[in-house]
Design an enzyme around this catalytic site. Structure first.
Site, PDB file in Angstrom:
ATOM      1  N   CYS A  78      -4.683  -2.535   7.389  1.00  0.00           N
ATOM      2  CA  CYS A  78      -3.152  -1.560   7.634  1.00  0.00           C
ATOM      3  C   CYS A  78      -3.069  -0.776   6.565  1.00  0.00           C
ATOM      4  O   CYS A  78      -3.288   0.385   6.093  1.00  0.00           O
ATOM      5  CB  CYS A  78      -2.175  -2.126   8.103  1.00  0.00           C
ATOM      6  SG  CYS A  78      -2.625  -2.824   9.843  1.00  0.00           S
ATOM      7  N   HIS A  79      -2.801  -1.565   5.289  1.00  0.00           N
ATOM      8  CA  HIS A  79      -2.189  -0.786   4.053  1.00  0.00           C
ATOM      9  C   HIS A  79      -2.758  -1.615   2.824  1.00  0.00           C
ATOM     10  O   HIS A  79      -2.105  -1.309   1.737  1.00  0.00           O
ATOM     11  CB  HIS A  79      -0.799  -1.176   4.193  1.00  0.00           C
ATOM     12  CG  HIS A  79      -0.144  -0.513   5.302  1.00  0.00           C
ATOM     13  ND1 HIS A  79       0.343  -1.371   6.426  1.00  0.00           N
ATOM     14  CD2 HIS A  79       0.357   0.694   5.748  1.00  0.00           C
ATOM     15  CE1 HIS A  79       0.916  -0.557   7.427  1.00  0.00           C
ATOM     16  NE2 HIS A  79       0.877   0.697   7.108  1.00  0.00           N
ATOM     17  N   GLY A  80      -3.937  -2.105   3.006  1.00  0.00           N
ATOM     18  CA  GLY A  80      -4.760  -2.512   1.929  1.00  0.00           C
ATOM     19  C   GLY A  80      -4.325  -3.616   0.901  1.00  0.00           C
ATOM     20  O   GLY A  80      -4.679  -3.913  -0.152  1.00  0.00           O
TER      21      GLY A  80
END
Lengths: 430, 209
Positions: B173-175
C-alpha cells in the site's frame, strides 16, 4: 440583494387563503424571480448540475438498497449476481449510481475551482463557502462508505486503510478504530454500519444544500467580475434566464454521464473489486477512487504516520481557511494576473498529485532509473514528485495566497458588473 | 441572565449611556429590585440555582442516553468471544509462511531459515525506528518460528514477503519495508509488526490467543 422584495401576488381565493397560512407558493415564486447577476457564465451552472447529481444518487441509491444484502456473507453476491445480473435493469441502476459518484465529484471539483477563481469565498460569502466545504467533506465520507458496500477486495482494503488513518492519533487512536469497526478488524459489523450511514448521509447533504442555497440567497450570487450587484441593471430574474441556462448545462452533462454509463461503465472500476473481500490477502496495488487520489498522494508523501494523516486533513482544512488566507478585496482573478498564474500552477500540481496517488511510491517519473537516493527514495521517484507537489499545495495556501493578497498590483476593476458585458457586445459595432 | 444582575445587569443597559457605569448600574439595579418586590436578590439567587441544577440534570441525562448510542458501536459480545485457535506447525515447511486468521485479523506464521535468523540477529543493533532484538520477538528455543500480526502498522494492509531490501516483507500500500524479524526498517509505518499472545503446546503445535 438582501432587500429582494417579494413580487408574488396571489391570483385566486385559494392562493390568498394559503398564502396567509403557509406561504409556500410565495417562497417558490421568490426563488424563481430571484435577482441574479446578468453576467454568469457556464462555470456557474455546476450548482444546478450538482443538485441534479444528488437527486440521481438518492433515487438510484434507494432502489439499490431494495436489492442489497448487508450481511458479510451476502453483500458481494447480492451486488455481483443479484443487482448486476438478476434484478431487472439492476446493471443500469448500479451503473448510474457507481459512475454517478464520479460524475458528482467531477462537478463538485469544477464548482470549487470556479469559486476559487472568482473569489466566491470572500466577504460576504464566507459562510456560504464553509457550508460548501462541509458538503464536500460529507460527500467524501458518503462516497467512501458507498465504495465499501460491494464488499470486493478494493472495498475491504480501502475501508481498512482509511479507518486505520484514525489509529494514527496517540492514546485514543486504537479505541476509535475499534469503535468504527465494531470488531478487531474491518468485518461484518463494519459493513452494516457503513450501509446505515451511507443511507443517512445523503439526506444530511440535502439538508446542508438547503443551508447552502439559503446562504447564497442572502448576499446573492457572486459573478465573474467579482463586483457586487449595485442596481437592477445588474440583474435578471433567475427564471427563465438561469433555469434555461442551467437546464442546458445539465443536458450536456447528462450526455457525458450517459456516455460513461453505457459505453465505459467499468472505466472507474478496479478489477480487484470483482473479487470478494479477503482479510488475509491485500491486492498488490491498492488505490482509492480517482477523486481521492491527490489526498492519498499527500498521505504517502510524508514518511511519518501521524504527520501523514495530519497533512491529509490539513490539505482539506486549507479550503476552510481560504477566506482568512486571502484578504485581497478584489474577488475575481480576472483582475489578479499573478494570483491567476499561481492558481493555475496549483491546479497542475493537484493533477500531478492525483497521478502520483495512482502510482506505486517507488515507481519512476521519467522512465529509467530512480536516480540518486535522497533520504529514502530516488530523486526520480513518484514519492519525491509527490513531496514537491505537496510542498507547493501547502505553499500556495499558506505563503503565496496571503503574500499576494497584500502585495499584488491588481488590474482596474469595472465600476459595475454590467459594464464589461455591454462593452463586449458593443465591440463589433466599432 | 438574572445571575449577572448584581454586577452588569441587563436592565442597567438602557440607562447606562453616560456617567459612571458602575454607579448608574448599581442604583438602577437596586431601584428595580425595590420596584419588583418579590424579585429580590434572594429570589434571583434561588432561581439561578434552579436554573443551573436543571441544566446539570439535563446534561447528565443527555450523556446517559448518548453513551449507549456510542458504546453500541464497540465490538459485540459474540465478536469478543472469538476463542483462541490451535495450529499445526508441520503444515509450514522451512522457508515458507502461512497467513491465517485469528480474531479476524491476519497472522503470519513464518518458518524462518537459519539464514533469515542470522540476518535478523546481525541487524539487532542497526539504527531502527522501533528498536528490538530478534530474540525479543520469538519464543526462547523457537527462533525459527516468527508469529506476528500480519497487518502493516501503518494502515493495516498485509505485507508481501520477499519485498524490499531487508529480506523480509514490503507493504504494497504505502511502501513500508520490514526485515526478517518483522521490524520496520523503511517507510511510513511507525512500529514493528505487532506481537500477540501465543504459546507452544509442543514443538509442532501452537495455540494463538
Amino acid at each position: 440583494m438582501t432587500e429582494h422584495k417579494s413580487t408574488y401576488e396571489p391570483k385566486s381565493g385559494f392562493e390568498r387563503w394559503l398564502d396567509s397560512r403557509l406561504p409556500i407558493v410565495r417562497f417558490s415564486a421568490d426563488l424563481m424571480s430571484f435577482p441574479t447577476p446578468r453576467n454568469l457564465n457556464y462555470w456557474y451552472t455546476f450548482g444546478g448540475i450538482l443538485a441534479f447529481c444528488l437527486v440521481v444518487q438518492i433515487v438510484t441509491g434507494i432502489v439499490l438498497a431494495m436489492h442489497y444484502d448487508t450481511s458479510e456473507a451476502g453483500a458481494f453476491i447480492s451486488v455481483q449476481r443479484g443487482i448486476m445480473r438478476d434484478v431487472n435493469y439492476g446493471w443500469l441502476i448500479r451503473g448510474i449510481h457507481a459512475n454517478g459518484a464520479s460524475m458528482f465529484f467531477l462537478a463538485v471539483y469544477l464548482h470549487i475551482l470556479r469559486g476559487m477563481y472568482y473569489g466566491s469565498y470572500k466577504a460576504p460569502r464566507e459562510v456560504l463557502w464553509w457550508i460548501g466545504c462541509v458538503i464536500y467533506v460529507l460527500m467524501m465520507a458518503t462516497a467512501f462508505m458507498g465504495y465499501v458496500l460491494p464488499w470486493g477486495q478494493m472495498s475491504f482494503w480501502g475501508a481498512k486503510v482509511i479507518t486505520n488513518l484514525l489509529g494514527a492519533f496517540p492514546v485514543v487512536g486504537n479505541a476509535i478504530t475499534t469503535l468504527l469497526w465494531g470488531g478487531f478488524s474491518v468485518g461484518g459489523p463494519t459493513l452494516n454500519r457503513f450501509f446505515s450511514l451511507h443511507y443517512l448521509l445523503p439526506f444530511v447533504i440535502a439538508g446542508m444544500v438547503a443551508l447552502h442555497v439559503w446562504a447564497l440567497h442572502v448576499p446573492g450570487n457572486n459573478n465573474p467580475t467579482g463586483v457586487e450587484v449595485k442596481s437592477d441593471h445588474d440583474t435578471l430574474p433567475f427564471h427563465p434566464y438561469y433555469t434555461v441556462k442551467d437546464l442546458f448545462a445539465i443536458m450536456v452533462f447528462v450526455i457525458l454521464f450517459a456516455v460513461v454509463v453505457f459505453f465505459i461503465p467499468d472505466a472507474f472500476e478496479k478489477v480487484d473489486n470483482n473479487v470478494v473481500a479477503n482479510a488475509l490477502v491485500t491486492p498488490a496495488h491498492i488505490v482509492p477512487e480517482w477523486y481521492l487520489l491527490p489526498f492519498y498522494a499527500i498521505l504517502r508523501a510524508i514518511p511519518d504516520k501521524l504527520s501523514g494523516v495530519l497533512a491529509l486533513a490539513g490539505a482539506i482544512a486549507m479550503l476552510f481557511a481560504l477566506p482568512f488566507l486571502d484578504q485581497n478585496k478584489v474577488k475575481s482573478m480576472r483582475y489578479r494576473p499573478a494570483a491567476r498564474m499561481y492558481f493555475f500552477i496549483w491546479i497542475v500540481f493537484c493533477l500531478i498529485l492525483g497521478w502520483c496517488g495512482s502510482q506505486e511510491p517507488q515507481g519512476t517519473v521519467i522512465p529509467g532509473g530512480a536516480g540518486p537516493v535522497i533520504i529514502d527514495y530516488g530523486i526520480n521517484s513518484v514519492t519525491w514528485l509527490a513531496r514537491v507537489s505537496t510542498a507547493y499545495y501547502f505553499a500556495y495556501f499558506l505563503i503565496i495566497t496571503p503574500l499576494l493578497a497584500m502585495s499584488e498590483k491588481t488590474l482596474p476593476v469595472p465600476d459595475a458588473l454590467f459594464m464589461p458585458v455591454l462593452s463586449k457586445s458593443a465591440a463589433p459595432a466599432e | 441572565m438574572r445571575r449577572e444582575a448584581s454586577s452588569t445587569g441587563p436592565w442597567a443597559d438602557s440607562g447606562a449611556g453616560s456617567g459612571t457605569l458602575s454607579e448608574v448600574r448599581t442604583s438602577e439595579v437596586s431601584e428595580s429590585v425595590a420596584k419588583a418586590g418579590a424579585d429580590g436578590p434572594d429570589d434571583a439567587g434561588r432561581r439561578d440555582f434552579l436554573y443551573l441544577a436543571t441544566g446539570a440534570v439535563g446534561v447528565a441525562g443527555v450523556a446517559a442516553v448518548a453513551w449507549p448510542l456510542i458504546d453500541q458501536l464497540n465490538p459485540a459480545a459474540d465478536t469478543l468471544a472469538l476463542a483462541s485457535i490451535e495450529y499445526d506447525l508441520t503444515k509450514v515447511p522451512l522457508g515458507s509462511e502461512v497467513t491465517i486468521a485469528w480474531r479476524k485479523q491476519p497472522v503470519f506464521i513464518r518458518h524462518r531459515t537459519p539464514d533469515e535468523i542470522a540476518r535478523a540477529v546481525a541487524d539487532d543493533h542497526a539504527p531502527m525506528k522501533d528498536p528490538a532484538t530478534d530474540a525479543s520477538r520469538v519464543k526462547p528455543g523457537h527462533a525459527e518460528w516468527l508469529i506476528i500480526l500480519a497487518s502493516c502498522t501503518h494502515l493495516g494492509c498485509v505485507p508481501t514477503f520477499k519485498g524490499g531490501e531487508y529480506g523480509g516483507w514490503a507493504c504494497p500500500c504505502h511502501g513500508s519495508v520490514y526485515d526478517t524479524s518483522g521490524r520496520i526498517r523503511k517507510g511510513p509505518a511507525p512500529k514493528n509488526l505487532y506481537l500477540f499472545p501465543y504459546t507452544f503446546l509442543s514443538d509442532t503445535k501452537v495455540k494463538l490467543g
